[in-house]
Design a protein around this motif. Structure first.
Motif, mmCIF file in Angstrom:
data_model
loop_
_atom_site.group_PDB
_atom_site.id
_atom_site.type_symbol
_atom_site.label_atom_id
_atom_site.label_comp_id
_atom_site.label_asym_id
_atom_site.label_seq_id
_atom_site.Cartn_x
_atom_site.Cartn_y
_atom_site.Cartn_z
ATOM 1 N N THR A 1 0.823 -1.207 0.000
ATOM 2 C CA THR A 1 0.000 0.000 0.000
ATOM 3 C C THR A 1 0.859 1.261 0.000
ATOM 4 O O THR A 1 0.389 2.327 -0.417
ATOM 5 N N LEU B 1 1.246 1.830 -3.616
ATOM 6 C CA LEU B 1 0.015 2.388 -4.156
ATOM 7 C C LEU B 1 -0.179 3.842 -3.734
ATOM 8 O O LEU B 1 -0.642 4.677 -4.527
ATOM 9 N N LEU C 1 -8.967 3.790 -0.579
ATOM 10 C CA LEU C 1 -8.393 3.229 -1.808
ATOM 11 C C LEU C 1 -8.379 1.717 -1.774
ATOM 12 O O LEU C 1 -8.789 1.031 -2.703
ATOM 13 N N THR C 2 -7.888 1.162 -0.676
ATOM 14 C CA THR C 2 -7.893 -0.275 -0.395
ATOM 15 C C THR C 2 -7.586 -0.417 1.085
ATOM 16 O O THR C 2 -7.370 0.572 1.786
ATOM 17 N N PHE D 1 -10.343 -2.630 -4.661
ATOM 18 C CA PHE D 1 -10.199 -1.184 -4.851
ATOM 19 C C PHE D 1 -11.551 -0.469 -4.963
ATOM 20 O O PHE D 1 -11.607 0.753 -4.848
ATOM 21 N N ASP E 1 -8.974 2.301 -8.034
ATOM 22 C CA ASP E 1 -7.668 2.074 -8.654
ATOM 23 C C ASP E 1 -7.482 2.950 -9.886
ATOM 24 O O ASP E 1 -6.368 3.042 -10.426
ATOM 25 N N ILE F 1 -4.577 5.360 -9.837
ATOM 26 C CA ILE F 1 -3.201 4.859 -9.890
ATOM 27 C C ILE F 1 -2.873 4.422 -11.309
ATOM 28 O O ILE F 1 -3.709 3.822 -11.997
ATOM 29 N N LEU G 1 0.168 -0.253 -10.570
ATOM 30 C CA LEU G 1 -0.700 -1.367 -10.212
ATOM 31 C C LEU G 1 -0.041 -2.697 -10.568
ATOM 32 O O LEU G 1 -0.065 -3.656 -9.773
ATOM 33 N N GLU H 1 1.183 -5.656 -7.899
ATOM 34 C CA GLU H 1 0.738 -7.048 -8.015
ATOM 35 C C GLU H 1 1.929 -7.992 -8.112
ATOM 36 O O GLU H 1 1.950 -9.065 -7.489
#
Length: 335
Positions: free
Chosen positions: A149, A152, A256-257, A298, A302, A305, A310, A314
């Motif tokens: 994060t 992100l 955001l998450t 998300f 997302d 971003i 992204l 991942e």
């Protein structure tokens, strides 16, 4: 060398009795009575409310998962002040609870004091630094998710300034901050990371105030390590990273998450190990590899971003899961 005499708990004595009884064909009833005489009961004490959508809710959810998975009796006490922790744990221990979770770093000393007087009870002290024969600990490896994060957050920030708000400088909090910072700097080496300590594990108004102060100094992405930060993000219309559970419902346009922490597997395994007489005093850690740490959806945010960030995030998640990348566990003090 340990010169202390080996202690056999009541539960262990009953299991030995059961094993001996099972070997005698003429005594099946004795075996069943011995096995059933001391069923495991698990208790947890928590520093805040179980509906905080955060640390305490995560602990409670883990306890309930163990109850469901193992069919055992559980109990909990919420909003337990540090000064009351010893009294509450003594009460549970005296009432036959064989495994007690002290779900706060600040309960460490109280746990050791009670454990010394109840050697037949096993204790799990959250993020503790000092252990005993019947005191283990469990960490919150959310710092693994914090690295992700952080990537992100730096990718979503337009100002190049992000802010982190936490309760107290406990090791797990420090690890989270350092990992978040490291992840952010991987994406943007020039990012500025602000930090605020509240001096309390649960003070939503103070957390909101600290977060607003960071936003007013330019932070446009926050990490909510305390309840109240999301409220600030919603009010100031900035993005924020949630903790423990998917907190998007607290701010659909802001969260955001979230770094999810599923404590169910750990609590279940700890309880099962007590039942099977193989519990150990050690640090129990369930992270990304074990499926206990992951990122929430998300919910469409997302879009803030770039695809490159992204994709990199991942890839980093998969590298951590495979053991190809180890997130630094830095617990050095930060003012």
């Amino acid at each position: 060398m340990n010169d202390k005499p080996m202690m056999i708990s009541k539960r262990r004595r009953l299991k030995l009795l059961a094993a001996l009884a099972l070997s005698v064909a003429s005594a099946p009833l004795l075996a069943s009575v011995a096995w059933a005489a001391d069923p495991l009961k698990v208790a947890m004490i928590l520093p805040g409310p179980i509906n905080d959508n955060d640390w305490n809710a995560g602990g409670y959810a883990g306890l309930q998962a163990a109850a469901k998975n193992l069919g055992i009796e559980v109990a909990y006490s919420e909003n337990v002040a540090d000064a009351d922790a010893e009294r509450v744990m003594r009460d549970y221990a005296s009432r036959g609870y064989g495994l007690i979770f002290a779900h706060s770093f600040s309960y460490g000393d109280a746990t050791l004091a009670v454990a010394e007087d109840f050697p037949d009870v096993d204790f799990m002290a959250g993020t503790a630094q000092n252990l005993a024969d019947n005191v283990g600990t469990y960490d919150n490896p959310d710092y693994q998710g914090a690295y992700l994060t952080g990537m992100l957050s730096a990718g979503a920030s337009k100002s190049g300034i992000i802010g982190w708000v936490g309760g107290n400088p406990a090791p797990n909090m420090l690890a989270n901050y350092h990992a978040w910072t490291a992840g952010a700097k991987e994406v943007n080496p020039d990012v500025t990371v602000m930090i605020s300590w509240l001096g309390s594990w649960f003070d939503p108004p103070k957390a909101k105030e600290a977060a607003i102060a960071q936003v007013e100094q330019g932070a446009d992405v926050l990490s909510a390590q305390s309840v109240g930060v999301i409220d600030a993000a919603v009010e100031k219309k900035v993005l924020v990273i949630g903790a423990v559970s998917d907190q998007n419902h607290l701010g659909p346009e802001a969260v955001l998450t979230s770094v999810l922490w599923d404590l169910g597997p750990l609590v279940t395994e700890a309880a099962k190990s007590v039942i099977e007489d193989r519990w150990e005093s050690k640090t129990w850690s369930y992270g990304i590899k074990e499926g206990s740490i992951r990122l929430a959806d998300f919910h469409g945010l997302d879009a803030n971003i770039s695809p490159e960030v992204l994709k990199a995030t991942e890839a980093k998640f998969e590298a951590i899961k495979a053991g190809d990348f180890v997130v630094p566990h830095d617990t050095s003090m930060v003012e």
